[in-house]
Design an enzyme around this catalytic site. Structure first.
Site, PDB file in Angstrom:
ATOM      1  N   SER A 182       0.840  -1.203   0.000  1.00  0.00           N
ATOM      2  CA  SER A 182       0.000   0.000   0.000  1.00  0.00           C
ATOM      3  C   SER A 182       0.880   1.260   0.000  1.00  0.00           C
ATOM      4  O   SER A 182       1.655   1.465  -0.927  1.00  0.00           O
ATOM      5  CB  SER A 182      -0.948  -0.044   1.199  1.00  0.00           C
ATOM      6  OG  SER A 182      -1.952   0.920   1.085  1.00  0.00           O
ATOM      7  N   ASP A 211     -10.009  -3.810  -5.118  1.00  0.00           N
ATOM      8  CA  ASP A 211      -9.144  -2.829  -4.466  1.00  0.00           C
ATOM      9  C   ASP A 211      -9.130  -1.559  -5.311  1.00  0.00           C
ATOM     10  O   ASP A 211      -8.902  -1.620  -6.522  1.00  0.00           O
ATOM     11  CB  ASP A 211      -7.731  -3.413  -4.344  1.00  0.00           C
ATOM     12  CG  ASP A 211      -6.729  -2.466  -3.709  1.00  0.00           C
ATOM     13  OD1 ASP A 211      -7.131  -1.406  -3.189  1.00  0.00           O
ATOM     14  OD2 ASP A 211      -5.524  -2.795  -3.724  1.00  0.00           O
ATOM     15  N   HIS A 222      -8.036  -4.966  -0.654  1.00  0.00           N
ATOM     16  CA  HIS A 222      -6.882  -4.199  -0.188  1.00  0.00           C
ATOM     17  C   HIS A 222      -6.486  -4.619   1.234  1.00  0.00           C
ATOM     18  O   HIS A 222      -7.317  -4.690   2.122  1.00  0.00           O
ATOM     19  CB  HIS A 222      -7.185  -2.695  -0.211  1.00  0.00           C
ATOM     20  CG  HIS A 222      -5.965  -1.870   0.040  1.00  0.00           C
ATOM     21  ND1 HIS A 222      -5.036  -1.610  -0.943  1.00  0.00           N
ATOM     22  CD2 HIS A 222      -5.495  -1.265   1.166  1.00  0.00           C
ATOM     23  CE1 HIS A 222      -4.056  -0.883  -0.441  1.00  0.00           C
ATOM     24  NE2 HIS A 222      -4.309  -0.671   0.840  1.00  0.00           N
TER      25      HIS A 222
END
Length: 411
Positions: free
Chosen positions: A196, A350, A380
């Protein structure tokens, strides 16, 4: 006295009841704006994780409103509470690299040769996350790939705005590269890795180091559902997964604004796309465009958007979104061509899926070897989520981690 005690009990009971109702009301509101697609495996587990996250955030907001602590500090405290203790297979030590806190994981078993090195940057939207939140992941990588892992505790927003996190990650990586022999690491097999926001930082550090002749060259970069651009929050994946936990479209824009400016003043402009002038958007459209996303990823309700212009005032506040150290997808081809072999993991459900797909295309178009792992039933944060207890694990998360380990072993 009895009357006073009765009134006190009634007051406390009313306070607790009101507190619970307030929390439940906030959870219900968040649920009404969320969606778990039918393609997600074990949706009930994702709901449970989502409830835990919402509840923590709501309690933090209440504590902030009554002056006890900030919401951010409460959430960080709750995230970092668990300690895992010693690991029978790893030496684990906390150190400082160039004033940056790091934690090193070294396999205890003797090795006939120098080991791989992995510099890891945690996710959390540049606002949350820590060495502790990704402790299990780093231990797993070190044990299963027989690598020396360095987890970097970079400074967080909004207290520390861009480029603080990037600077810390770069400085820690450079320090490690200068001292590989001390940790028994092969200079030809060092990888940067992040999930991320950490994937963003790994990509930025990798780009910065391509021209450094005084340091060993990176062997690879591993980017797990990375955030790589802030020009377009209306790409197909942002539209399709806008309300899918664990990262909503609005929160993704909120976090990158917190990292940039320490606030989210221009959130609406960023979401609608009126934060970057049209001429600059057109200049970057060769890299950041739905046209570069394969057609099969546009089948779930994508609608093309009209380009909007912006005011000079707004652009002045967010113009650093055009810097590659903040948005690595915007770096020039001359840098892309020098990047090391890459592993990119994306998840179908995501909002950041298309950032990874666009970067994959850019790397491949410039001759960089890419190993791509796409989790069709993933969301995610699934890899780290799957490591927090068997009862909340997801098969897709394990598949993703297995692919990461196998990639490292191939280096």
């Amino acid at each position: 006295m009895a009357v006073v005690l009765t009134l006190l009990v009634l007051f406390l009971a009313g306070f607790v009841a009101g507190f619970i109702l307030l929390v439940m009301g906030a959870i219900n509101f968040d649920f009404s704006n969320s969606e778990i697609p039918p393609g997600v495996n074990q949706p009930a587990k994702l709901r449970i994780i989502h409830i835990i996250l919402i509840s923590t955030a709501v309690v933090g907001r209440i504590l902030e409103n009554i002056g006890i602590c900030t919401q951010v500090s409460f959430v960080r405290y709750m995230q970092g509470r668990k300690t895992l203790g010693v690991d029978p297979k790893l030496f684990i030590k906390d150190l400082w690299f160039e004033k940056v806190p790091v934690r090193i994981y070294q396999p205890k078993a003797p090795s006939a040769s120098q080991r791989r090195g992995v510099v890891f940057f945690h996710g959390g939207g540049w606002v949350f996350g820590s060495i502790e939140t990704h402790e299990k992941l780093c231990r797993s990588i070190a044990r299963e790939s027989d690598s020396v892992v360095v987890s970097v505790g970079y400074r967080l927003a909004p207290e520390h705005k861009y480029p603080a996190a990037y600077d810390d990650c770069l400085n820690a990586t450079q320090h490690f590269l200068h001292h590989l022999e001390h940790y028994g690491v092969d200079p030809a097999r060092v990888t940067v890795c992040g999930d991320s926001a950490g994937g963003n930082l790994a990509a930025a550090v990798s780009q910065t180091l391509v021209g450094r002749s005084d340091l060993p060259k990176l062997r690879a970069q591993i980017l797990l559902y990375p955030a790589l651009q802030a020009l377009d929050f209306n790409l197909p994946s942002y539209q399709q997964n806008r309300g899918v936990p664990l990262l909503f479209r609005e929160r993704a824009a909120f976090y990158v604004l917190q990292y940039l400016n320490g606030n989210a003043t221009n959130l609406e402009e960023v979401l609608e796309g009126s934060h970057i002038p049209i001429d600059i958007k057109l200049n970057y459209q060769k890299w950041v465009s739905p046209d570069n996303i394969p057609a099969k990823f546009k089948l779930r309700g994508y609608k093309p958007r009209v380009l909007l212009d912006c005011t000079t005032e707004v652009f002045e506040k967010v113009k650093r979104f055009c810097e590659p150290n903040l948005c690595p997808l915007l770096v020039e081809d001359s840098v892309i061509q020098q990047l090391p072999e890459s592993f990119i993991l994306t998840c179908e459900y995501d909002v950041l899926r298309d950032d990874g797909l666009l970067y994959k295309k850019r790397l491949e178009d410039n001759g960089v070897r890419v190993t791509w792992c796409h989790l069709e039933d993933g969301f995610h944060g699934i890899i780290n989520s799957s490591l927090h207890g068997d009862w909340l694990s997801f098969p897709a998360g394990k598949r993703g981690l297995d692919n990461v380990i196998n990639f490292l072993k191939s280096l």
